[in-house]
Design an enzyme around this catalytic site. Sequence first.
Site, PDB file in Angstrom:
ATOM      1  N   CYS A 172       0.810  -1.226   0.000  1.00 51.67           N
ATOM      2  CA  CYS A 172       0.000   0.000   0.000  1.00 51.67           C
ATOM      3  C   CYS A 172       0.844   1.278   0.000  1.00 51.67           C
ATOM      4  O   CYS A 172       0.536   2.249  -0.704  1.00 51.67           O
ATOM      5  CB  CYS A 172      -0.958  -0.010   1.190  1.00 51.67           C
ATOM      6  SG  CYS A 172      -0.239  -0.625   2.715  1.00 51.67           S
TER       7      CYS A 172
ATOM      8  N   HIS B 143      -2.877   6.208   4.819  1.00 49.98           N
ATOM      9  CA  HIS B 143      -1.442   6.400   5.080  1.00 49.98           C
ATOM     10  C   HIS B 143      -0.998   7.784   4.591  1.00 49.98           C
ATOM     11  O   HIS B 143      -1.443   8.254   3.535  1.00 49.98           O
ATOM     12  CB  HIS B 143      -0.610   5.377   4.299  1.00 49.98           C
ATOM     13  CG  HIS B 143      -0.760   3.957   4.744  1.00 49.98           C
ATOM     14  ND1 HIS B 143      -1.389   3.571   5.897  1.00 49.98           N
ATOM     15  CD2 HIS B 143      -0.300   2.809   4.168  1.00 49.98           C
ATOM     16  CE1 HIS B 143      -1.328   2.251   6.014  1.00 49.98           C
ATOM     17  NE2 HIS B 143      -0.684   1.764   4.977  1.00 49.98           N
TER      18      HIS B 143
HETATM   19  N1  LIG Z   1      -4.855  -3.673   5.213  1.00 47.87           N
HETATM   20  C1  LIG Z   1      -4.237  -3.051   4.207  1.00 47.87           C
HETATM   21  O1  LIG Z   1      -4.209  -1.800   4.117  1.00 47.87           O
HETATM   22  C2  LIG Z   1      -3.545  -3.851   3.161  1.00 47.87           C
HETATM   23  C3  LIG Z   1      -3.008  -3.165   2.050  1.00 47.87           C
HETATM   24  C4  LIG Z   1      -2.373  -3.886   1.067  1.00 47.87           C
HETATM   25  C5  LIG Z   1      -2.280  -5.248   1.176  1.00 47.87           C
HETATM   26  N2  LIG Z   1      -2.796  -5.900   2.258  1.00 47.87           N
HETATM   27  C6  LIG Z   1      -2.674  -7.354   2.305  1.00 47.87           C
HETATM   28  O2  LIG Z   1      -3.975  -7.926   2.169  1.00 47.87           O
HETATM   29  C7  LIG Z   1      -4.031  -9.136   2.934  1.00 47.87           C
HETATM   30  C8  LIG Z   1      -5.208  -9.060   3.897  1.00 47.87           C
HETATM   31  O3  LIG Z   1      -5.034  -7.955   4.761  1.00 47.87           O
HETATM   32  P1  LIG Z   1      -6.188  -7.440   5.731  1.00 47.87           P
HETATM   33  O4  LIG Z   1      -5.653  -6.193   6.302  1.00 47.87           O
HETATM   34  O5  LIG Z   1      -7.490  -7.447   5.039  1.00 47.87           O
HETATM   35  O6  LIG Z   1      -6.186  -8.595   6.855  1.00 47.87           O
HETATM   36  P2  LIG Z   1      -7.367  -9.059   7.831  1.00 47.87           P
HETATM   37  O7  LIG Z   1      -8.281  -7.939   8.125  1.00 47.87           O
HETATM   38  O8  LIG Z   1      -6.678  -9.731   8.955  1.00 47.87           O
HETATM   39  O9  LIG Z   1      -8.189 -10.141   6.983  1.00 47.87           O
HETATM   40  C9  LIG Z   1      -7.649 -11.409   6.656  1.00 47.87           C
HETATM   41  C10 LIG Z   1      -8.645 -12.199   5.831  1.00 47.87           C
HETATM   42  O10 LIG Z   1      -8.044 -13.435   5.450  1.00 47.87           O
HETATM   43  C11 LIG Z   1      -8.899 -14.503   5.827  1.00 47.87           C
HETATM   44  N3  LIG Z   1      -8.120 -15.697   6.130  1.00 47.87           N
HETATM   45  C12 LIG Z   1      -7.238 -15.887   7.121  1.00 47.87           C
HETATM   46  N4  LIG Z   1      -6.746 -17.148   7.076  1.00 47.87           N
HETATM   47  C13 LIG Z   1      -7.343 -17.753   6.028  1.00 47.87           C
HETATM   48  C14 LIG Z   1      -7.263 -19.053   5.461  1.00 47.87           C
HETATM   49  N5  LIG Z   1      -6.456 -19.992   5.952  1.00 47.87           N
HETATM   50  N6  LIG Z   1      -8.035 -19.333   4.386  1.00 47.87           N
HETATM   51  C15 LIG Z   1      -8.857 -18.406   3.858  1.00 47.87           C
HETATM   52  N7  LIG Z   1      -8.983 -17.146   4.348  1.00 47.87           N
HETATM   53  C16 LIG Z   1      -8.227 -16.831   5.417  1.00 47.87           C
HETATM   54  C17 LIG Z   1      -9.619 -13.984   7.059  1.00 47.87           C
HETATM   55  O11 LIG Z   1     -10.767 -14.766   7.292  1.00 47.87           O
HETATM   56  P3  LIG Z   1     -11.355 -14.976   8.797  1.00 47.87           P
HETATM   57  O12 LIG Z   1     -12.213 -13.777   9.068  1.00 47.87           O
HETATM   58  O13 LIG Z   1     -12.147 -16.225   8.650  1.00 47.87           O
HETATM   59  O14 LIG Z   1     -10.186 -15.100   9.711  1.00 47.87           O
HETATM   60  C18 LIG Z   1      -9.923 -12.565   6.590  1.00 47.87           C
HETATM   61  O15 LIG Z   1     -11.012 -12.580   5.685  1.00 47.87           O
HETATM   62  C19 LIG Z   1      -2.673  -9.297   3.601  1.00 47.87           C
HETATM   63  O16 LIG Z   1      -1.863 -10.116   2.786  1.00 47.87           O
HETATM   64  C20 LIG Z   1      -2.137  -7.882   3.614  1.00 47.87           C
HETATM   65  O17 LIG Z   1      -0.742  -7.848   3.634  1.00 47.87           O
HETATM   66  C21 LIG Z   1      -3.433  -5.229   3.248  1.00 47.87           C
END
Ligand SMILES: NC(=O)c1ccc[n+]([C@@H]2O[C@H](COP(=O)([O-])OP(=O)(O)OC[C@H]3O[C@@H](n4cnc5c(N)ncnc54)[C@H](OP(=O)(O)O)[C@@H]3O)[C@@H](O)[C@H]2O)c1
Length: 336
Positions: A131, A243
Amino acid sequence: MSRSVNVVVVGATGAVGQEMLRVLEQRAFPVGRLRAVASARSAGGTVTFRGESVTLEAPSPEVFEGSQLALFSAGASVSREWGPIAASKGCLVVDNSSAWRMDPDVPLVVPEVNPHRIANPPKGIIANPNCSTIQMLVALKPLHDAAGLLHIVVSTYQAISGKGARAVDEFTQQQAAQHEGREAPVSVLPGVLAGNLLCDWKHDASGYSEEELKMIEESRKIMELPALHVSPTCVRVPVRNAHSESVWARFARPITRDEALSLLRSAEGVVLDDAVGPAKHPQPRAVSGQDPVHVGRVRHDPSDPQALSLWVVGDNLRKGAALNAVQIAERAFATR
Ligand SMILES: NC(=O)c1ccc[n+]([C@@H]2O[C@H](COP(=O)([O-])OP(=O)(O)OC[C@H]3O[C@@H](n4cnc5c(N)ncnc54)[C@H](OP(=O)(O)O)[C@@H]3O)[C@@H](O)[C@H]2O)c1
C-alpha cells in the site's frame, strides 16, 4: 465491459476484503456470481454484497471453478497455496499479499504507472503492490516521466487498518484502556499504539524492516528502474485509516515547484491539494474513503535544484489495496 465476470473474493471478511466488496459494488464491476471465501472458522457465516447475503466458504479447488476472477486478500500463505490453484481453474488472480510480488513471472501493477504489464500474465497472477508503495508511485510517476527519478527518501505515517481488522479492534481497546486507566492490551500490535508511534514490522540483520525493504524492491520493479535509490523509514501511527508519507525525490534534471504543480494537477489518480497554511495539507481523516492519492506541500529543495519534497496521503484499504486490485481487473477484462 459488457459481459459479466464470476468473481471469488478470498479474505472476504477482512479489512481489505470488505473494502473489495464495496469497491466492486460502487464501481459497478459486472460481477455475475460472487463467491466469498474466508478461513474455515468463518465458513457458513455471511457477508453482504449488493444488499444480499453471500455465504462464506473455506478455500477449496471447487470454489474457483466457473469463475474468471479471483481477488485474494487473505495473507501470503493463503495466496501461495491457493493462487496457482485458482489460476489453474481459469481465474485471473489479482493478489494483495506479498506472496508473488517479486516473482519475475508475476507483474506487479499500479494501473496509473505500469498498465502495460496487465496483459497476459505468465502465471495467470498479477500482484498488487504494498500500500505505501502504490500511493508514493502514483504521486511520483508524472514527475518521473518529465524529469527522470533518481532517488526517493520517504518516511511513512501508516494507519492501523494497514495491519488488518484485528489491529483496528485492538487499537480501540487500547484507547479505552488508557481512558479508564487500565493496562492496554497488546497482542496483535507489537506495543501500545494509542498515543504512540511504532516501528511495526519484522527487521532483518541490516536493520531495515520488511515494509521498508518492500518499498525499495517493489518501487524498482514497478518503475522498471533496477538502480533506483530508495531510502525508506516506515512508522505505524495512531490513525485509523489512510497512510501519509513525507517524500523527498531527486531527479535527473532540475524541476521547479511550478512545473511539478502543473504535472501533478493533470496526473491520473492524483488530487493536488496545494493550499498553503496550517492544516491545509492533505490529511488522513479527510482522505479516508476517497479513491485518489492526495498530494500537497510541494516544495522545491532550496539546497538541491533537482529535488522536491511532497506530502502524499492515500486510503490504504482503497488505492493501497482493494481499489488498485479492481482497477487492474477492470483493465484486464476490458481487453478479454
Ligand atoms: N490492510 C491493508 O491496508 C492492506 C493493504 C495492502 C495489502 N494488504 C494485504 O492484504 C491481505 C489481507 O489484509 P487485511 O488487512 O485485510 O487482513 P485481515 O483484516 O486480517 O483479513 C484477513 C482475511 O483473510 C482470511 N483468512 C485468514 N486465514 C485464512 C485461510 N487460511 N483461508 C482463507 N482465508 C483466510 C480472514 O478470514 P477470517 O475472518 O475467517 O479469519 C480474513 O477474511 C494481507 O496479505 C495484507 O498484507 C493489506
